[in-house]
Write an enzyme that holds these catalytic residues in place. Sequence first.
Site, mmCIF file in Angstrom:
data_model
loop_
_atom_site.group_PDB
_atom_site.id
_atom_site.type_symbol
_atom_site.label_atom_id
_atom_site.label_comp_id
_atom_site.label_asym_id
_atom_site.label_seq_id
_atom_site.Cartn_x
_atom_site.Cartn_y
_atom_site.Cartn_z
ATOM 1 N N ASN A 153 0.660 -1.666 -0.513
ATOM 2 C CA ASN A 153 0.159 -0.122 -0.104
ATOM 3 C C ASN A 153 0.430 1.224 0.003
ATOM 4 O OD1 ASN A 153 1.015 -0.661 2.437
ATOM 5 N ND2 ASN A 153 -1.009 0.480 3.150
ATOM 6 N N ARG A 208 10.889 3.543 5.383
ATOM 7 C CA ARG A 208 11.411 3.433 7.221
ATOM 8 C C ARG A 208 11.657 2.302 7.914
ATOM 9 N NH1 ARG A 208 4.818 4.028 9.168
ATOM 10 N NH2 ARG A 208 4.665 1.693 9.241
ATOM 11 N N LYS A 225 12.001 -7.704 1.359
ATOM 12 C CA LYS A 225 11.493 -8.665 0.622
ATOM 13 C C LYS A 225 9.572 -7.841 0.630
ATOM 14 C CE LYS A 225 8.406 -10.645 0.692
ATOM 15 N NZ LYS A 225 6.939 -10.379 -0.303
ATOM 16 N N PRO A 226 9.650 -6.971 -0.740
ATOM 17 C CA PRO A 226 8.648 -6.719 -1.186
ATOM 18 C C PRO A 226 7.579 -6.934 -0.956
ATOM 19 C CG PRO A 226 10.385 -6.545 -3.032
ATOM 20 C CD PRO A 226 10.596 -7.143 -2.160
ATOM 21 N N ALA A 227 6.083 -6.524 -1.077
ATOM 22 C CA ALA A 227 4.844 -7.189 -1.880
ATOM 23 C C ALA A 227 4.945 -7.642 -2.812
ATOM 24 C CB ALA A 227 3.855 -6.155 -1.343
ATOM 25 N N GLY A 250 2.834 -5.333 7.486
ATOM 26 C CA GLY A 250 1.771 -6.187 6.601
ATOM 27 C C GLY A 250 0.013 -6.460 7.611
ATOM 28 N N SER A 251 -0.093 -7.455 7.051
ATOM 29 C CA SER A 251 -1.633 -7.859 8.254
ATOM 30 C C SER A 251 -1.666 -8.142 9.088
ATOM 31 C CB SER A 251 -2.573 -8.454 6.724
ATOM 32 O OG SER A 251 -1.973 -9.703 6.958
ATOM 33 N N GLU A 296 4.169 -3.853 12.565
ATOM 34 C CA GLU A 296 3.326 -2.800 12.482
ATOM 35 C C GLU A 296 2.157 -3.683 11.505
ATOM 36 O OE1 GLU A 296 3.345 -0.196 13.284
ATOM 37 O OE2 GLU A 296 5.614 0.090 13.516
ATOM 38 N N CYS A 345 -3.208 1.741 6.322
ATOM 39 C CA CYS A 345 -3.395 0.806 7.641
ATOM 40 C C CYS A 345 -4.190 2.206 8.675
ATOM 41 C CB CYS A 345 -1.955 0.490 8.577
ATOM 42 S SG CYS A 345 -1.030 1.976 8.378
ATOM 43 N N GLU A 385 -10.631 -4.465 8.543
ATOM 44 C CA GLU A 385 -9.982 -3.771 7.845
ATOM 45 C C GLU A 385 -10.909 -3.064 6.560
ATOM 46 O OE1 GLU A 385 -6.297 -4.692 7.556
ATOM 47 O OE2 GLU A 385 -6.066 -2.237 7.701
ATOM 48 N N SER A 442 1.196 10.283 10.607
ATOM 49 C CA SER A 442 2.039 10.033 10.024
ATOM 50 C C SER A 442 3.158 11.182 10.153
ATOM 51 C CB SER A 442 1.799 9.206 8.482
ATOM 52 O OG SER A 442 0.865 7.969 8.917
HETATM 53 P P1 NAD Z 1 0.136 -9.232 3.769
HETATM 54 O O1 NAD Z 1 0.403 -9.457 5.039
HETATM 55 O O2 NAD Z 1 -0.791 -9.713 2.818
HETATM 56 O O3 NAD Z 1 1.884 -8.585 3.308
HETATM 57 C C1 NAD Z 1 2.586 -8.172 3.714
HETATM 58 C C2 NAD Z 1 3.838 -8.487 3.487
HETATM 59 O O4 NAD Z 1 3.927 -10.139 3.937
HETATM 60 C C3 NAD Z 1 4.073 -8.885 1.268
HETATM 61 O O5 NAD Z 1 5.036 -8.780 1.040
HETATM 62 C C4 NAD Z 1 4.204 -10.202 1.538
HETATM 63 O O6 NAD Z 1 4.347 -10.185 0.335
HETATM 64 C C5 NAD Z 1 4.603 -11.046 2.817
HETATM 65 N N1 NAD Z 1 3.341 -12.132 3.246
HETATM 66 C C6 NAD Z 1 2.457 -12.460 2.988
HETATM 67 N N2 NAD Z 1 2.145 -14.098 3.503
HETATM 68 C C7 NAD Z 1 3.120 -14.220 4.179
HETATM 69 C C8 NAD Z 1 3.411 -15.194 4.969
HETATM 70 N N3 NAD Z 1 2.913 -16.651 4.863
HETATM 71 N N4 NAD Z 1 4.858 -15.588 5.331
HETATM 72 C C9 NAD Z 1 5.406 -13.984 5.154
HETATM 73 N N5 NAD Z 1 5.440 -12.770 4.823
HETATM 74 C C10 NAD Z 1 4.411 -12.790 3.944
HETATM 75 O O7 NAD Z 1 -0.564 -7.623 3.852
HETATM 76 P P2 NAD Z 1 -0.790 -6.500 2.813
HETATM 77 O O8 NAD Z 1 -2.296 -6.806 2.018
HETATM 78 O O9 NAD Z 1 0.623 -6.365 1.652
HETATM 79 O O10 NAD Z 1 -1.223 -5.013 3.116
HETATM 80 C C11 NAD Z 1 -2.266 -4.599 3.472
HETATM 81 C C12 NAD Z 1 -2.184 -4.850 5.011
HETATM 82 O O11 NAD Z 1 -0.687 -4.164 6.244
HETATM 83 C C13 NAD Z 1 -3.316 -4.077 6.134
HETATM 84 O O12 NAD Z 1 -3.694 -5.010 6.376
HETATM 85 C C14 NAD Z 1 -2.370 -2.774 6.731
HETATM 86 O O13 NAD Z 1 -3.079 -2.363 7.678
HETATM 87 C C15 NAD Z 1 -1.520 -3.385 7.174
HETATM 88 N N6 NAD Z 1 -0.168 -2.505 7.059
HETATM 89 C C16 NAD Z 1 0.063 -1.627 8.741
HETATM 90 C C17 NAD Z 1 1.154 -0.648 8.258
HETATM 91 C C18 NAD Z 1 1.083 -0.286 10.104
HETATM 92 O O14 NAD Z 1 1.972 0.431 10.005
HETATM 93 N N7 NAD Z 1 0.427 -0.576 10.932
HETATM 94 C C19 NAD Z 1 1.588 0.169 7.109
HETATM 95 C C20 NAD Z 1 1.047 -0.534 5.902
HETATM 96 C C21 NAD Z 1 0.298 -1.421 6.388
#
Ligand code: NAD
Length: 483
Positions: free
Chosen positions: A157, A165, A180-182, A234-235, A256, A290, A387, A447
């Site tokens: 996102n 960061r 390791k990016p998304a 991430g989530s 985070e 987020c 969310e 932020s």
């Molecule tokens: P996601 O959890 O699906 O993925 C995040 C990252 O983890 C990606 O790089 C993904 O490839 C990787 N990943 C997925 N499954 C994995 C696994 N089993 N093992 C290791 N890595 C894995 O999240 P998303 O859909 O990319 O992003 C949205 C989420 O991120 C939302 O829940 C949002 O709230 C959260 N987010 C939080 C913050 C914060 O600062 N708290 C900031 C931005 C986004």
Amino acid sequence: MGDEALALAPGGLLIDGRWRSAEAGGTFDVHDPSTAEVVGQAADGGIPDALAAVEAADRAGPGWAATAPRKRAETLRRAFTLMTERADLLARLIVIENGKALRDAHAEVAYAAEFFRWYAEEAVRAEGSLTTAPGGGNRIMVLHQPVGVCVLVTPWNFPAAMATRKIGPALAAGCSVVLKPASDTPLTALAIGAILADAGVPAGVVNVVPSRRSGPVVSAMLHDRRVRKLSFTGSTEVGRVLLREAADQVVNTSMELGGNAPFLVLDDADLDAAVAGAMVAKMRNGGEACTAANRFYLHRSVADEFSRRLAEAMGRLVVGPGLDPATEVGPLVNEPAVAKVDELVAGAVDQGARVLTGGLRPRGRGWYYPPTVLADVPPSAAILAEEIFGPVAPLVVFDDVDEAVALANDTEYGLVSYVYTRDLARGLRVSEALESGMVGLNRGVVSDPAAPFGGVKQSGLGREGGHDGLLDYLESKYIAVQW
Ligand code: NAD
């Protein structure tokens, strides 16, 4: 297609200062969310590539840790300058793979670059302490040392800002990293890798390994003894999995995670400010943040007026392809994201919510969802608990502030909350009662690279940004000194 911004992202994985293809030779497609068409490819890193990156980071780590803090600071400062010089193209690249409106992408690049500048300034401030032990017999000396090799996992996102960061404080602290990016947004991460290499970061200090097989690749790194830290954004769902994985080698973690931000409008709120703040808190990044306001709690005395004005402002937003300069809201990142938003809205409407604007998924190409406002959302609706991650504002009316705070806190999340009131003392009392790591008091955005960003409860562990963000990449060492 053929956009010159794509040239910012070198082909291949960045390992040990070289751009190379994945050992197994695979690549994966990157899509433009405004058309659903393929716009590029990224090398698909596998476990051997990830472990080669860990090896490179481990080799480069001691030299970087021993580099004078001033020199590390100047390298980060050069990265800030280069990122700022490349801002226009980098913003386009973000739009191409993420979909967000160009204005949001420009804001992201400025925010992202600021982490390099802020941590260039913090790199020389990893201060320790020296005190006399209470018993008087010795001194207590505390100094800080870099944690070591860090694995950084980032979401799609904010593909630039979530990477800087983490990389900014890690490099300032003297750590080496594997990013390791998304898999939806690998190109921006590769472009940032190129910026850091051009800024003079030594080979192996920053490695970038996109992968379509995140689970096994990240797991392999977390089970390698050379890895000492995981920083994940991430989530919450994936965060829980990674906390379990990190437990095997007791890897230091910063998390985070997801949010479910409440936005409280009290009876004495300045409604002009509250509506303007709501538009930012909800619609920054098209709702894919987020920190996005996920639930609006409105005092009964202001609810009708606020709802009307919010629906008007949301209904006026220009939706379109991110690269069109007139666009205020781009498409969502992918098809499942649209399907999820659509399902949450349909569920709320089935339970009696009223659509004030939006609410209909458009036909045609691209992953769009219109800005939507829902009134009379029943407490049991899933849209208040999950969310949304899209441009939808569910509204709920309350009569009493304590009731509103209780509703706001009735969630496993605790990232950020927003409160609007003209009475500052009341606002501060409510802010203290809200269970979240951050509060926007009469402000729709929190932020800031200079502030500690992070959540409580299941929104995470640790803080990014500010001085706290540097400490997340340092270990305290206590030396009991007798002299
Ligand atoms: P996601 O959890 O699906 O993925 C995040 C990252 O983890 C990606 O790089 C993904 O490839 C990787 N990943 C997925 N499954 C994995 C696994 N089993 N093992 C290791 N890595 C894995 O999240 P998303 O859909 O990319 O992003 C949205 C989420 O991120 C939302 O829940 C949002 O709230 C959260 N987010 C939080 C913050 C914060 O600062 N708290 C900031 C931005 C986004």
